[in-house]
Design a protein around this motif. Structure first.
Motif, PDB file in Angstrom:
ATOM      1  N   THR A 264       0.840  -1.212   0.000  1.00 46.99           N
ATOM      2  CA  THR A 264       0.000   0.000   0.000  1.00 46.99           C
ATOM      3  C   THR A 264       0.870   1.255   0.000  1.00 46.99           C
ATOM      4  N   TRP A 265       1.923   1.243   0.795  1.00 51.24           N
ATOM      5  CA  TRP A 265       2.838   2.393   0.865  1.00 51.24           C
ATOM      6  C   TRP A 265       3.524   2.626  -0.481  1.00 51.24           C
ATOM      7  N   MET A 266       3.941   1.575  -1.152  1.00 51.31           N
ATOM      8  CA  MET A 266       4.604   1.703  -2.449  1.00 51.31           C
ATOM      9  C   MET A 266       3.664   2.311  -3.496  1.00 51.31           C
ATOM     10  N   MET A 267       2.375   1.974  -3.403  1.00 52.10           N
ATOM     11  CA  MET A 267       1.391   2.495  -4.360  1.00 52.10           C
ATOM     12  C   MET A 267       1.075   3.969  -4.122  1.00 52.10           C
ATOM     13  N   MET A 268       1.593   4.537  -3.044  1.00 50.65           N
ATOM     14  CA  MET A 268       1.404   5.973  -2.770  1.00 50.65           C
ATOM     15  C   MET A 268       2.417   6.827  -3.535  1.00 50.65           C
ATOM     16  N   PHE A 269       3.459   6.200  -4.083  1.00 49.47           N
ATOM     17  CA  PHE A 269       4.475   6.875  -4.899  1.00 49.47           C
ATOM     18  C   PHE A 269       5.110   8.062  -4.179  1.00 49.47           C
ATOM     19  N   THR A 270       5.551   7.803  -2.965  1.00 46.99           N
ATOM     20  CA  THR A 270       6.258   8.856  -2.222  1.00 46.99           C
ATOM     21  C   THR A 270       7.690   8.981  -2.754  1.00 46.99           C
ATOM     22  N   ASN A 271       8.395   9.993  -2.270  1.00 46.36           N
ATOM     23  CA  ASN A 271       9.779  10.195  -2.701  1.00 46.36           C
ATOM     24  C   ASN A 271      10.788   9.599  -1.710  1.00 46.36           C
ATOM     25  N   GLU A 272      10.297   8.805  -0.791  1.00 46.39           N
ATOM     26  CA  GLU A 272      11.173   8.187   0.203  1.00 46.39           C
ATOM     27  C   GLU A 272      11.797   6.906  -0.345  1.00 46.39           C
ATOM     28  N   ASP A 273      12.874   6.482   0.284  1.00 42.79           N
ATOM     29  CA  ASP A 273      13.618   5.297  -0.147  1.00 42.79           C
ATOM     30  C   ASP A 273      12.815   4.024   0.158  1.00 42.79           C
TER      31      ASP A 273
END
Length: 446
Positions: free
Chosen positions: A127-136
């Motif tokens: 779910t976090w990956m699908m948010m497309f944040t700029n974090e590592d």
């Protein structure tokens, strides 16, 4: 009856609502389509077999579709996952495959790579990956390393499996890709190694390709046979890069995000392992259904021609189809099977227990005799198994056939002597049983 379904059938087939309701009532009573087409014209407004069959098919499909919608809504609601928007989408679906696509995310799944990853607690990472944040991503994945997840790579791999299944379960993606495959896909066949086709029956399919939208139904069935006989391999091909590009445009919201590269990998995995094989099966199933439908239609046309061939070569034939209320239908065909003339006579009472005048009998005799003389009829074909007319003959050579209701000849032609002027009719009540018995006895002696 469901008025909405009836209204949809009315719109699709341009047939009156009253006619549709009458057909459905007759079918519900257990009447067959041929029976309704032939003997219930007054109730159906003269609909033929094809129209009645189409009403039946659309009614059955629409009811199955409605039942499946209700079942899917109930199953999702039991899980507490039904939303008003999802319910509206399910009710709006026009095909069973669309309903199944909407239900796919909520089905009880067998053990898959995604379910294993979920069991390891990797759903939040996906779910976090699908948010497309700029974090590592690796830094985030490190949080999920434990006794069940050995390292960062396994955590990311598990998250990708979850994302791949999520993409595969999306009904909108599947619908668009399926339409694209129907419109632009190619059916490709190749001969198998060590295949044995001694007579080269399937030679044209050793290296063959044709557009899904253009392939003829009979070729589909031939390809299926060759595949079943293990002579060729078959696949439905569509440009994978094009499909991948479609999914990336729909899913990736931020291409500069560190997650984007992993999402692209998940898309490729979803397409190759889940979406494409499923869509290929769907397309081939649809093509096979079309092929089988046309095969049945062609068979019926060929059978119709076969049954309508002249029963005797080089003879003018008079066919007689008896009935009480609507009279005995007459039809004369020439040596080539061309219809020369049609007519109707009323040699008996119109209803059981009714009355008949001598004038009516004489008129029937006259009309039949004129028809025979006019076209020089050599053979009469009479339908048996109904209380109908019998023929008494004396001196003139006249050949006739008695045929069953199914259309099969149950008595071979019988040569009788009779003078045409002595040709006359009586009701079954008086002589048909005796006449048939005499015909059987004479034929058996021969």
């Amino acid at each position: 009856m469901n008025e909405q379904i009836i209204s949809e059938i009315k719109k699709a087939l341009a047939i009156g609502e009253k006619q549709i309701v009458s057909v459905l009532n007759l079918l519900d009573e257990g009447n067959t389509i041929p029976f309704i087409a032939r003997y219930r014209k007054e109730a159906t407004g003269g609909l033929d077999e094809e129209q009645i069959n189409e009403i039946y098919k659309q009614w059955e499909y629409a009811n199955n579709l409605l039942e499946r919608k209700e079942a899917v809504i109930r199953l999702i609601e039991e899980k507490g996952m039904l939303t008003p928007e999802l319910k509206a989408e399910i009710l709006k679906a026009q095909k069973l495959v669309e309903v199944e696509d909407l239900y796919r995310p909520y089905k009880e799944k067998k053990k898959t790579k995604a379910t294993e990853a979920v069991a390891k607690g990797l759903q939040p990472l996906a779910t976090w990956m699908m948010m497309f944040t700029n974090e590592d991503v690796k830094k985030e994945a490190l949080k999920y390393v434990n006794e069940n997840v050995k390292d960062i790579d396994e955590a990311i791999e598990g998250a990708k499996f979850i994302i791949a299944e999520f993409i595969s379960d999306d009904a909108n993606y599947r619908k668009d890709l399926r339409l694209d495959m129907v419109k632009s896909g190619m059916v490709i066949t190749n001969i198998k190694k060590n295949a044995i086709d001694e007579r080269k029956t399937y030679e044209m399919y050793y290296d063959y390709h044709e557009a899904v939208s253009k392939i003829r139904p009979h070729r589909i069935l031939a390809i299926n046979r060759a595949e079943n006989e293990k002579i060729i391999t078959v696949k439905v091909e569509l440009d994978r890069e094009r499909m991948t590009a479609y999914l990336e445009n729909r899913i990736i919201k931020n291409s500069s995000s560190p997650s984007a590269v992993y999402i692209k990998q998940a898309i490729e995995d979803s397409l190759k392992r889940l979406i494409y094989p499923s869509l290929e099966r769907d397309i081939r199933s649809e093509l096979t259904d079309k092929g089988e439908e046309q095969a049945i239609e062609i068979f019926s046309v060929n059978l119709n021609k076969l049954l309508l061939q002249p029963p005797l070569k080089g003879k003018v034939i008079l066919g007689i189809d008896p009935a009480f209320r609507t009279g005995c239908k007459l039809s004369v065909v020439d040596e080539q099977g061309k219809v020369l003339e049609k007519g109707v006579i009323y040699p008996h009472e119109k209803t059981l227990g009714g009355s008949i005048s001598e004038k009516q009998i004489q008129e029937s005799q006259r009309d039949l005799l004129l028809l025979i003389k006019k076209h020089k009829v050599e053979v009469s074909e009479i339908e048996e198994a109904i209380k109908n007319i019998s023929y008494h003959k004396r001196t003139h050579k006249e050949r006739y056939l008695v045929v069953g209701r199914s259309g099969k000849k149950i008595i071979s032609s019988v040569l009788m002597r009779q003078r045409l002027s002595d040709y006359y009719l009586v009701t079954a009540r008086d002589a048909s049983k005796k006449e048939r018995k005499r015909v059987y006895e004479k034929e058996n002696k021969k």
